[in-house]
Design a protein around this motif. Sequence first.
Motif, PDB file in Angstrom:
ATOM      1  N   ARG A   5      -1.161   9.398  10.691  1.00 28.08           N
ATOM      2  CA  ARG A   5      -1.267  10.015   9.315  1.00 28.08           C
ATOM      3  C   ARG A   5      -1.440  11.180   9.331  1.00 28.08           C
ATOM      4  O   ARG A   5      -2.329  11.180   8.464  1.00 28.08           O
ATOM      5  CB  ARG A   5      -2.020   8.200   9.084  1.00 28.08           C
ATOM      6  N   HIS A  29       3.367   8.346   9.915  1.00 28.57           N
ATOM      7  CA  HIS A  29       3.449   7.309   8.906  1.00 28.57           C
ATOM      8  C   HIS A  29       2.913   8.581   7.528  1.00 28.57           C
ATOM      9  O   HIS A  29       2.075   9.334   7.548  1.00 28.57           O
ATOM     10  CB  HIS A  29       2.197   6.581   8.651  1.00 28.57           C
ATOM     11  N   ILE A  31       2.254   9.798   3.260  1.00 29.27           N
ATOM     12  CA  ILE A  31       1.368   9.837   2.544  1.00 29.27           C
ATOM     13  C   ILE A  31       1.787  10.833   1.609  1.00 29.27           C
ATOM     14  O   ILE A  31       1.625  12.129   1.539  1.00 29.27           O
ATOM     15  CB  ILE A  31      -0.724   9.098   2.038  1.00 29.27           C
ATOM     16  N   PHE A  48      11.471   6.138  -1.106  1.00 26.74           N
ATOM     17  CA  PHE A  48      10.374   4.783  -1.636  1.00 26.74           C
ATOM     18  C   PHE A  48      10.756   3.854  -0.393  1.00 26.74           C
ATOM     19  O   PHE A  48       9.923   2.402   0.123  1.00 26.74           O
ATOM     20  CB  PHE A  48      10.660   5.119  -2.543  1.00 26.74           C
ATOM     21  N   GLU A  52       7.108   2.779   5.972  1.00 30.60           N
ATOM     22  CA  GLU A  52       6.173   4.516   6.763  1.00 30.60           C
ATOM     23  C   GLU A  52       6.176   5.269   6.224  1.00 30.60           C
ATOM     24  O   GLU A  52       5.335   6.296   6.178  1.00 30.60           O
ATOM     25  CB  GLU A  52       6.921   4.969   8.563  1.00 30.60           C
ATOM     26  N   GLU A  54       4.327   6.251   1.873  1.00 29.33           N
ATOM     27  CA  GLU A  54       3.455   5.296   0.497  1.00 29.33           C
ATOM     28  C   GLU A  54       3.646   6.981   0.004  1.00 29.33           C
ATOM     29  O   GLU A  54       3.333   8.182   0.063  1.00 29.33           O
ATOM     30  CB  GLU A  54       2.374   5.147   0.561  1.00 29.33           C
ATOM     31  N   TYR A  55       3.390   6.386  -2.054  1.00 30.98           N
ATOM     32  CA  TYR A  55       2.907   7.468  -3.063  1.00 30.98           C
ATOM     33  C   TYR A  55       1.574   7.301  -3.653  1.00 30.98           C
ATOM     34  O   TYR A  55       1.756   6.248  -3.926  1.00 30.98           O
ATOM     35  CB  TYR A  55       4.489   7.398  -3.486  1.00 30.98           C
ATOM     36  N   TYR A  56       1.383   8.363  -3.957  1.00 26.48           N
ATOM     37  CA  TYR A  56       0.099   8.069  -4.847  1.00 26.48           C
ATOM     38  C   TYR A  56       0.470   9.818  -5.901  1.00 26.48           C
ATOM     39  O   TYR A  56       0.628  10.065  -5.514  1.00 26.48           O
ATOM     40  CB  TYR A  56      -0.778   8.501  -3.984  1.00 26.48           C
TER      41      TYR A  56
END
Length: 314
Positions: A5, A29, A31, A48, A52, A54-56
Amino acid sequence: MSKKRVLITGAAGFLGSHLCDRFIKEGYHVIGMDNLLTGNIKNIEHLFPLPEFEYYHHDVTKFVHVPGQLDYILHFASPASPIDYLKKPIQTLKVGSLGTHNLLGLAKEKKARILVASTSEVYGDPNVHPQPEEYWGNVNPVGPRGVYDEAKRFMESITMAYHNFHGVETRIVRIFNTYGPRMRLDDGRALPAFMSQALTGQDLTLFGDGSQTRSFCYVDDLVDGIYRLLLSDYHMPVNIGNPEEITLKQFAEEILALTGARQEIVYMPLPKDDPKQRKPDITKARQLLGWEPKVNRKDGLKITYEYFKEALNK
Ligand code: NAD
């Protein structure tokens, strides 16, 4: 086996978005974190749908929390072009200082390896040419560019302190001018400025007499150098850039030739503290990472030109 990650800050920006693509391709993965200060969500929208990714949406100058394990952190959040950091001087200083501090804290907590995006601007207006990593630079701390240059110099210092004092695994990349798709046409840097002028029928503006030099690295080459540095065991700063040097006047002429535009080149006064020469010494990257740029300027400019043409037609 579960995927490694990686947290990438500045993910919606030019370089961050290309890094997201590369790490997804390598099986990680990813982020992505960004507050869209200078970035564009369109740069990562294609990711999106992927499980695998993710968006913060988060400002990294505020406390950064990411649930779960983290193996790597790449800190790329920061205004990067002179136009951006002159408009946002305090945010630039904060993201280089407070933001870096927060991410180093996160790396320590998660036992993750962190790579920070430094810059050739730490060399300021260099007295040594080309610039090796051992050169300490010639920076004016109170000049207009000081907000960016000193933020990045502080970033390097605090990163080394976390390495030496807390034993955090750190990497520092000193990035030289990079270009490619997803640069903003209005970010004020020479290449997008010349290309948008050529594409919209305006004369090309050159600051000074155009004899100042730059060296331009294509984004895929840069990303490959960063990927190799992250996975290397070297914690001191490493220059990544293309050592092929060109004057800005030659560069403007190359862009006119590429676009077939018939405009003139016009000359404007040189901004304060504009570096006269910029060329990386990439001996370390060659020796330690087996890296050197592969994409020649002609090919890289063609791809970038196609991207800008499409962006202008949208
Ligand atoms: P960019 O402006 O396209 O991307 C930077 C991203 O960081 C943007 O998406 C922006 O919204 C985000 N950001 C800024 N402040 C933030 C904050 N407080 N919290 C969360 N996100 C924030 O710039 P870029 O060209 O992609 O540069 C990326 C990094 O690489 C920067 O750190 C820059 O200093 C460094 N760098 C770039 C170059 C280059 O040639 N592009 C050269 C040297 C160094």
